[in-house]
Design an enzyme around this catalytic site. Sequence first.
Site, mmCIF file in Angstrom:
data_model
loop_
_atom_site.group_PDB
_atom_site.id
_atom_site.type_symbol
_atom_site.label_atom_id
_atom_site.label_comp_id
_atom_site.label_asym_id
_atom_site.label_seq_id
_atom_site.Cartn_x
_atom_site.Cartn_y
_atom_site.Cartn_z
ATOM 1 C CB SER A 128 -0.847 -0.052 1.280
ATOM 2 O OG SER A 128 -1.311 1.220 1.619
ATOM 3 C CE1 TYR A 153 -3.907 -2.341 5.459
ATOM 4 C CE2 TYR A 153 -3.282 -0.099 4.862
ATOM 5 C CZ TYR A 153 -3.639 -1.386 4.502
ATOM 6 O OH TYR A 153 -3.729 -1.713 3.162
ATOM 7 C CE LYS A 157 -1.476 -4.281 3.420
ATOM 8 N NZ LYS A 157 -1.814 -5.629 2.939
HETATM 9 N N1 LIG Z 1 -8.762 -1.191 -0.888
HETATM 10 C C1 LIG Z 1 -7.773 -0.378 -0.584
HETATM 11 O O1 LIG Z 1 -7.984 0.827 -0.411
HETATM 12 C C2 LIG Z 1 -6.350 -0.880 -0.484
HETATM 13 C C3 LIG Z 1 -5.271 -0.003 -0.655
HETATM 14 C C4 LIG Z 1 -3.971 -0.487 -0.548
HETATM 15 C C5 LIG Z 1 -3.756 -1.826 -0.255
HETATM 16 N N2 LIG Z 1 -4.814 -2.641 -0.074
HETATM 17 C C6 LIG Z 1 -4.574 -4.053 0.277
HETATM 18 O O2 LIG Z 1 -5.146 -4.856 -0.733
HETATM 19 C C7 LIG Z 1 -5.605 -6.078 -0.181
HETATM 20 C C8 LIG Z 1 -7.036 -6.324 -0.592
HETATM 21 O O3 LIG Z 1 -7.825 -5.225 -0.164
HETATM 22 P P1 LIG Z 1 -9.387 -5.148 -0.451
HETATM 23 O O4 LIG Z 1 -9.719 -3.736 -0.599
HETATM 24 O O5 LIG Z 1 -9.755 -6.113 -1.500
HETATM 25 O O6 LIG Z 1 -9.937 -5.635 0.966
HETATM 26 P P2 LIG Z 1 -11.186 -6.557 1.290
HETATM 27 O O7 LIG Z 1 -11.401 -6.453 2.759
HETATM 28 O O8 LIG Z 1 -12.319 -6.262 0.393
HETATM 29 O O9 LIG Z 1 -10.632 -7.994 0.913
HETATM 30 C C9 LIG Z 1 -9.760 -8.702 1.754
HETATM 31 C C10 LIG Z 1 -10.329 -10.103 1.859
HETATM 32 O O10 LIG Z 1 -9.447 -10.880 2.679
HETATM 33 C C11 LIG Z 1 -10.249 -11.673 3.556
HETATM 34 N N3 LIG Z 1 -9.427 -11.974 4.722
HETATM 35 C C12 LIG Z 1 -8.852 -11.091 5.575
HETATM 36 N N4 LIG Z 1 -8.140 -11.768 6.495
HETATM 37 C C13 LIG Z 1 -8.282 -13.082 6.212
HETATM 38 C C14 LIG Z 1 -7.783 -14.280 6.791
HETATM 39 N N5 LIG Z 1 -7.020 -14.266 7.881
HETATM 40 N N6 LIG Z 1 -8.115 -15.455 6.238
HETATM 41 C C15 LIG Z 1 -8.916 -15.509 5.139
HETATM 42 N N7 LIG Z 1 -9.422 -14.408 4.542
HETATM 43 C C16 LIG Z 1 -9.105 -13.212 5.081
HETATM 44 C C17 LIG Z 1 -11.471 -10.819 3.844
HETATM 45 O O11 LIG Z 1 -12.575 -11.598 4.240
HETATM 46 C C18 LIG Z 1 -11.709 -10.128 2.525
HETATM 47 O O12 LIG Z 1 -12.580 -10.865 1.691
HETATM 48 C C19 LIG Z 1 -5.388 -5.966 1.334
HETATM 49 O O13 LIG Z 1 -4.167 -6.591 1.652
HETATM 50 C C20 LIG Z 1 -5.278 -4.473 1.551
HETATM 51 O O14 LIG Z 1 -4.503 -4.163 2.684
HETATM 52 C C21 LIG Z 1 -6.111 -2.214 -0.201
#
Ligand SMILES: NC(=O)c1ccc[n+]([C@@H]2O[C@H](COP(=O)([O-])OP(=O)(O)OC[C@H]3O[C@@H](n4cnc5c(N)ncnc54)[C@H](O)[C@@H]3O)[C@@H](O)[C@H]2O)c1
Length: 344
Positions: A128, A153, A157
């Site tokens: 991120s 958070y 990362k």
């Molecule tokens: N959306 C954003 O703004 C953003 C920005 C930068 C980085 N990210 C990173 O991208 C990745 C995906 O983000 P997203 O927006 O799709 O989030 P999201 O919450 O929609 O998806 C993450 C998924 O992981 C699952 N999950 C979490 N912990 C788990 C575990 N221990 N076991 C099994 N499943 C688990 C959740 O149920 C969820 O479906 C994450 O690592 C997030 O930190 C997201």
Amino acid sequence: MAKQTVLVTGGAGYIGSHTIVELLANNNYDVISADCFFNSSPKAYTQIEQITGKKIKSYNIDLCDEKAFDKIFAENKIDGVIHFAAFKAVGESVEHPLKYYHNNIASLVNLLSLCEKHKVQNVIFSSSCSVYGNVQKLPVDENTPMPKAESPYAYTKQIGESMLEDFCKQHTTFNAIALRYFNPVGSHISAKIGEWPLGKPNNLVPLITGTAIGKYPQLTVLGGDYPTRDGTCIRDYIHVTDIATAHVLALNYLLEHKNKSNYDVYNLGSGNGVSVLEAIAAFEKVSGKKLNYKIGDRRPGDVIAVYSDSSKVQNTLGWKCEHDIDSMMKTAWEWEVYRTQNNF
Ligand SMILES: NC(=O)c1ccc[n+]([C@@H]2O[C@H](COP(=O)([O-])OP(=O)(O)OC[C@H]3O[C@@H](n4cnc5c(N)ncnc54)[C@H](O)[C@@H]3O)[C@@H](O)[C@H]2O)c1
């Protein structure tokens, strides 16, 4: 390249579901998803099937449970992993740091241990732009130094990237890419999948669309006194489908052995800084809706302004950002209307 099998962790989530659609469209990949629906619903898989006409194999497991996680590797021959699963709410991580350290770190430790055990050699990691914190110089490129993280958070990362780098140093046949996303927004063009958080969202765009459709009475802009052009935070919004296609390119790159180094990081942003008020104005323009909002207090952990220099990913992986802010807001709105009509 012969057909490969990709494990997508967090595949029912926002970015994971969009990436699965792009992987299936590519036709070179069979996809397995692992998700325990902490922040998603199994309905995402039905929606993916509706879009692609393909059913994917999925496991309902918590990745922090190493024994359950091991089963996936034991039962399938996996060529590469895209690791999305994590908790992602900055504000919540400030309130509940241990929840974030436990989930985001333990799941990655388990993933790398299992890759080592089962000789899986390719991993793409969701990092991120929050790793950069409050930067002095914009745009941010990959050489920008990482300061002390602004939130637990963001620290997960930074730790995740260090873990991958250290693991790659010790395992020279293992390959990893960390993609540092800026602010993913919007939804698939079909409007059948999108950002679908359980409970009230933490991110700006679902709050905008949720307010416009009447789920929330009013949007509070978190801080109007930042030292920016209109007092609100500046972010680099990027369409989720652009993020998804970058993952397919990154995976192809590793599986085709094109990488010169076995660990690398890439920024994934549009390169444009957009303020919260500008994002609201774009939404009002494409939706024709007037948004009810007020300016409120700052949120702990938020950085003032950040946008990317994404030339490295463009030059190395041939990635290009296809969607502008209007397209991001339009697809986000279409998804909000669709999910409301279908009671998601
Ligand atoms: N959306 C954003 O703004 C953003 C920005 C930068 C980085 N990210 C990173 O991208 C990745 C995906 O983000 P997203 O927006 O799709 O989030 P999201 O919450 O929609 O998806 C993450 C998924 O992981 C699952 N999950 C979490 N912990 C788990 C575990 N221990 N076991 C099994 N499943 C688990 C959740 O149920 C969820 O479906 C994450 O690592 C997030 O930190 C997201």
